[in-house]
Design a protein around this motif. Structure first.
Motif, PDB file in Angstrom:
ATOM      1  N   ALA A   1      -8.144   9.316   0.922  1.00 30.21           N
ATOM      2  CA  ALA A   1      -8.896   8.586   1.909  1.00 30.21           C
ATOM      3  C   ALA A   1      -7.794   7.481   2.178  1.00 30.21           C
ATOM      4  CB  ALA A   1     -10.116   7.797   1.347  1.00 30.21           C
ATOM      5  N   ALA A   2      -7.260   6.773   1.119  1.00 28.17           N
ATOM      6  CA  ALA A   2      -6.307   5.659   1.387  1.00 28.17           C
ATOM      7  C   ALA A   2      -4.949   6.155   2.016  1.00 28.17           C
ATOM      8  CB  ALA A   2      -5.805   5.079  -0.108  1.00 28.17           C
ATOM      9  N   VAL A   3      -4.444   7.470   1.807  1.00 26.21           N
ATOM     10  CA  VAL A   3      -3.476   7.791   2.536  1.00 26.21           C
ATOM     11  C   VAL A   3      -3.918   8.075   4.005  1.00 26.21           C
ATOM     12  CG1 VAL A   3      -2.087   9.934   2.877  1.00 26.21           C
ATOM     13  CG2 VAL A   3      -2.298   8.887   0.709  1.00 26.21           C
ATOM     14  N   ALA A   4      -4.857   8.672   4.239  1.00 25.16           N
ATOM     15  CA  ALA A   4      -5.781   8.655   5.634  1.00 25.16           C
ATOM     16  C   ALA A   4      -5.698   7.349   6.348  1.00 25.16           C
ATOM     17  CB  ALA A   4      -6.771   9.312   5.525  1.00 25.16           C
ATOM     18  N   GLU A   5      -5.812   6.229   5.602  1.00 26.04           N
ATOM     19  CA  GLU A   5      -6.136   5.119   6.263  1.00 26.04           C
ATOM     20  C   GLU A   5      -4.500   4.255   6.623  1.00 26.04           C
ATOM     21  OE1 GLU A   5      -8.748   1.101   5.694  1.00 26.04           O
ATOM     22  OE2 GLU A   5      -9.476   2.986   5.186  1.00 26.04           O
ATOM     23  N   TYR A   6      -3.759   4.495   5.500  1.00 19.09           N
ATOM     24  CA  TYR A   6      -2.619   3.658   5.366  1.00 19.09           C
ATOM     25  C   TYR A   6      -1.225   4.430   5.546  1.00 19.09           C
ATOM     26  CZ  TYR A   6      -5.854  -0.262   4.363  1.00 19.09           C
ATOM     27  OH  TYR A   6      -6.700  -1.197   4.280  1.00 19.09           O
TER      28      TYR A   6
ATOM     29  N   LYS B   1       1.463   8.076   4.599  1.00 22.68           N
ATOM     30  CA  LYS B   1       1.883   8.962   3.739  1.00 22.68           C
ATOM     31  C   LYS B   1       2.123   8.450   2.133  1.00 22.68           C
ATOM     32  CE  LYS B   1       3.478  12.057   7.159  1.00 22.68           C
ATOM     33  NZ  LYS B   1       4.670  12.736   7.654  1.00 22.68           N
ATOM     34  N   ASP B   2       2.544   7.476   1.879  1.00 22.39           N
ATOM     35  CA  ASP B   2       2.971   6.695   0.819  1.00 22.39           C
ATOM     36  C   ASP B   2       1.667   6.383   0.071  1.00 22.39           C
ATOM     37  OD1 ASP B   2       3.815   5.366  -1.355  1.00 22.39           O
ATOM     38  OD2 ASP B   2       5.568   4.607  -0.331  1.00 22.39           O
ATOM     39  N   ARG B   3       1.592   7.334  -1.290  1.00 19.69           N
ATOM     40  CA  ARG B   3       0.321   7.265  -1.765  1.00 19.69           C
ATOM     41  C   ARG B   3       0.223   5.969  -2.439  1.00 19.69           C
ATOM     42  NH1 ARG B   3      -1.919  12.694  -2.739  1.00 19.69           N
ATOM     43  NH2 ARG B   3      -2.280  11.959  -4.934  1.00 19.69           N
TER      44      ARG B   3
END
Length: 61
Positions: free
Chosen positions: A15-20, A22-24
């Motif tokens: 979810a974080a990657v989808a929002e911000y 590709k850099d996990r």
């Protein structure tokens, strides 16, 4: 992020990657910073713990 308490660690990272982006690590860090409002909160602790998880695996010799 809404409904963060219902996410598994994997789902939270996705979810974080989808929002911000590709850099996990950076994406999780942005979530931790966004959740921080000057006080300690459960949401901030969850994101900060996820942010620190990869760092704990690396050992300095």
């Amino acid at each position: 992020m809404t409904d963060w308490q219902n996410l598994t660690e994997h789902d939270a990272i996705e979810a974080a990657v989808a929002e911000y982006g590709k850099d996990r690590v950076a994406s999780v860090a942005y979530c931790a910073l966004k959740a921080y409002d000057g006080r300690d909160s459960a949401e901030n602790r969850v994101w900060f713990r996820l942010f620190l998880k990869p760092a704990k695996r690396k050992r300095v010799a």
